[in-house]
Design an enzyme around this catalytic site. Structure first.
Site, PDB file in Angstrom:
ATOM      1  CG  HIS A 130      11.757  62.792  16.307  1.00  0.00           C
ATOM      2  ND1 HIS A 130      11.389  61.742  17.110  1.00  0.00           N
ATOM      3  CD2 HIS A 130      12.494  63.609  17.097  1.00  0.00           C
ATOM      4  CE1 HIS A 130      11.891  61.917  18.334  1.00  0.00           C
ATOM      5  NE2 HIS A 130      12.557  63.036  18.348  1.00  0.00           N
TER       6      HIS A 130
ATOM      7  CE  LYS B  10       8.913  60.860  12.254  1.00  0.00           C
ATOM      8  NZ  LYS B  10       8.652  59.660  13.075  1.00  0.00           N
TER       9      LYS B  10
ATOM     10  CG  HIS C 154       6.585  62.168  18.659  1.00  0.00           C
ATOM     11  ND1 HIS C 154       7.445  63.241  18.466  1.00  0.00           N
ATOM     12  CD2 HIS C 154       7.191  61.106  18.097  1.00  0.00           C
ATOM     13  CE1 HIS C 154       8.505  62.808  17.827  1.00  0.00           C
ATOM     14  NE2 HIS C 154       8.399  61.526  17.597  1.00  0.00           N
TER      15      HIS C 154
ATOM     16  CG  HIS D  36       4.109  58.541  15.336  1.00  0.00           C
ATOM     17  ND1 HIS D  36       4.841  59.681  15.091  1.00  0.00           N
ATOM     18  CD2 HIS D  36       5.005  57.589  15.703  1.00  0.00           C
ATOM     19  CE1 HIS D  36       6.129  59.422  15.323  1.00  0.00           C
ATOM     20  NE2 HIS D  36       6.249  58.169  15.708  1.00  0.00           N
TER      21      HIS D  36
ATOM     22  CG  ASP E  33       6.275  57.651  19.149  1.00  0.00           C
ATOM     23  OD1 ASP E  33       7.061  58.340  19.824  1.00  0.00           O
ATOM     24  OD2 ASP E  33       6.652  56.858  18.273  1.00  0.00           O
TER      25      ASP E  33
ATOM     26  CG  HIS F   9       7.691  53.300  16.002  1.00  0.00           C
ATOM     27  ND1 HIS F   9       8.609  53.722  15.068  1.00  0.00           N
ATOM     28  CD2 HIS F   9       7.291  54.414  16.668  1.00  0.00           C
ATOM     29  CE1 HIS F   9       8.784  55.037  15.178  1.00  0.00           C
ATOM     30  NE2 HIS F   9       8.004  55.473  16.136  1.00  0.00           N
TER      31      HIS F   9
ATOM     32  CG  HIS G 270      12.492  49.582  22.500  1.00  0.00           C
ATOM     33  ND1 HIS G 270      13.439  49.653  21.494  1.00  0.00           N
ATOM     34  CD2 HIS G 270      11.881  50.792  22.517  1.00  0.00           C
ATOM     35  CE1 HIS G 270      13.413  50.858  20.947  1.00  0.00           C
ATOM     36  NE2 HIS G 270      12.477  51.557  21.523  1.00  0.00           N
TER      37      HIS G 270
END
Ligand SMILES: NC(=O)N[C@@H](CC(=O)O)C(=O)O
Ligand SMILES: [Zn+2]
Ligand SMILES: [Zn+2]
Length: 335
Positions: free
Chosen positions: A134, A95, A168, A12, A240, A14, A244
């Protein structure tokens, strides 16, 4: 002391796009042989062409590191059998995001009635495409995952041949549901094995520990640790890792996401060693995912050594979990 992991996988992840992809991709490539890459870009990944061009950009950003990006599609209830049959070989899973529940999920699902979802879920089940979810409602923030469990149960019962991965997971309720349905699986993050809501907001607010689903209670963490540390065959590691830029985290309206990619394996080794089950780490970070998804990742040995790892304060303006702290393990060759 050292530990060699064989083809560790992050199920998982990003990786984002653009400059952020250039920043974080090499960090995952150093630690893992592959990852399930999340589709919540702007705009989300909803076509075969977007999947294939995103995969090319990821491979480009990974340089000559051995790394297999396993791609996903952003779930939409209008995907029909023909569309899914055509895209099936380009993705590993689809997803599903509830609309507006987390970063870049505005285009997600807002009608969870089985009839609204059935045509696409039916086609996915027939084509053998796993569904990653999610799992949160838009209820009270601490109850969202628990409130979503009945939706997981409804889908698991109605589509017994569909592999459903609860992403998650953060609660004992999710762990209990996992054991009740043969076609339910789960990813567990590093940070939900380490922290509770107290670490996020018990003292001064810690923006770099704020994520969705939010960290829960000590008894929830205990339930996660029980199945993760024994490397229960239905659970796999999914970081996960959700980068940012610093100014989006250290701000009012702080973005949700904990950035763990570069420190995940050292921190997991520390946790598993402290629990006296270091030998289970291989299953948790690779073998279980290979069995659940039926994949054979590229051969890649990642060596960890038990030496202090001073975690950098940031990686190109992205602040990692344990920033500025010392971990007991490091990846040989450094990161
Ligand atoms: N986990 C998070 O808090 N954020 C993730 C999205 C997600 O996984 O929900 C992100 O992409 O930023
Ligand atoms: Zn999520
Ligand atoms: Zn995520």
């Amino acid at each position: 002391m050292q530990l060699t992991l064989h083809s560790p996988l992050d199920m998982h992840l990003h990786l984002r796009d653009g400059q952020m992809l250039q920043t974080v991709a090499p960090l995952s490539a150093k630690s893992f042989a592959g990852a399930l890459v999340m589709p919540n870009l702007v705009p989300p990944v909803t076509t075969k062409e977007m999947v294939q061009s995103y995969k090319e950009r990821i491979k480009e950003a990974m340089g000559d590191e051995v790394f297999e990006p396993y791609m996903t599609l952003f779930f939409r209830p209008e995907y029909d059998y023909a569309f899914l049959a055509d895209i099936k070989d380009s993705i590993l899973a689809i997803k599903l995001y509830p609309a507006g529940i987390t970063t870049n999920s505005e285009d997600g699902v807002d009608n969870f009635s089985v009839e609204a979802l059935a045509p696409t879920l039916e086609a996915m089940s027939e084509l053998g495409i796993p569904l990653c979810v999610h799992g949160e409602t838009n209820g009270f923030v601490m109850d969202r995952e628990a409130e979503f469990i009945p939706i997981y149960e409804r889908i698991a019962k109605r589509f017994p041949d569909l592999k459903i991965i609860m992403e998650h997971i953060t609660t004992k309720d999710a762990v209990d549901a996992l054991m009740k349905y043969e076609n339910l699986y789960a990813t567990i993050t590093l940070h939900h094995l380490y922290i509770t809501l107290d670490d996020v907001a018990g003292g001064l607010l810690q923006p770099h520990l704020f994520c969705k689903p939010i960290a829960k209670r000590p008894e929830d963490r205990m339930a996660l640790r029980k199945v993760a540390l024994m490397a229960h065959e239905k659970v796999m590691f999914g970081s996960d890792s959700a980068p940012h830029p610093r100014d989006k985290k250290e701000a009012p309206g702080c973005a949700a996401g904990v950035f763990t990619a570069p420190i995940a394996l050292p921190a997991l080794a520390q946790l598993f060693e402290a629990a006296g089950v270091l030998e289970n780490l291989q299953k948790f970070v690779s073998d279980n995912a290979q069995n659940i998804y039926g994949i054979t990742p590229p051969k890649k040995e990642v060596k960890l050594v038990k030496e202090p790892f001073e975690v950098p304060s940031s990686y190109n303006n992205v602040v990692p979990m344990f920033a500025g702290e010392s971990l007991a393990w490091r990846i040989a060759g450094g990161i």
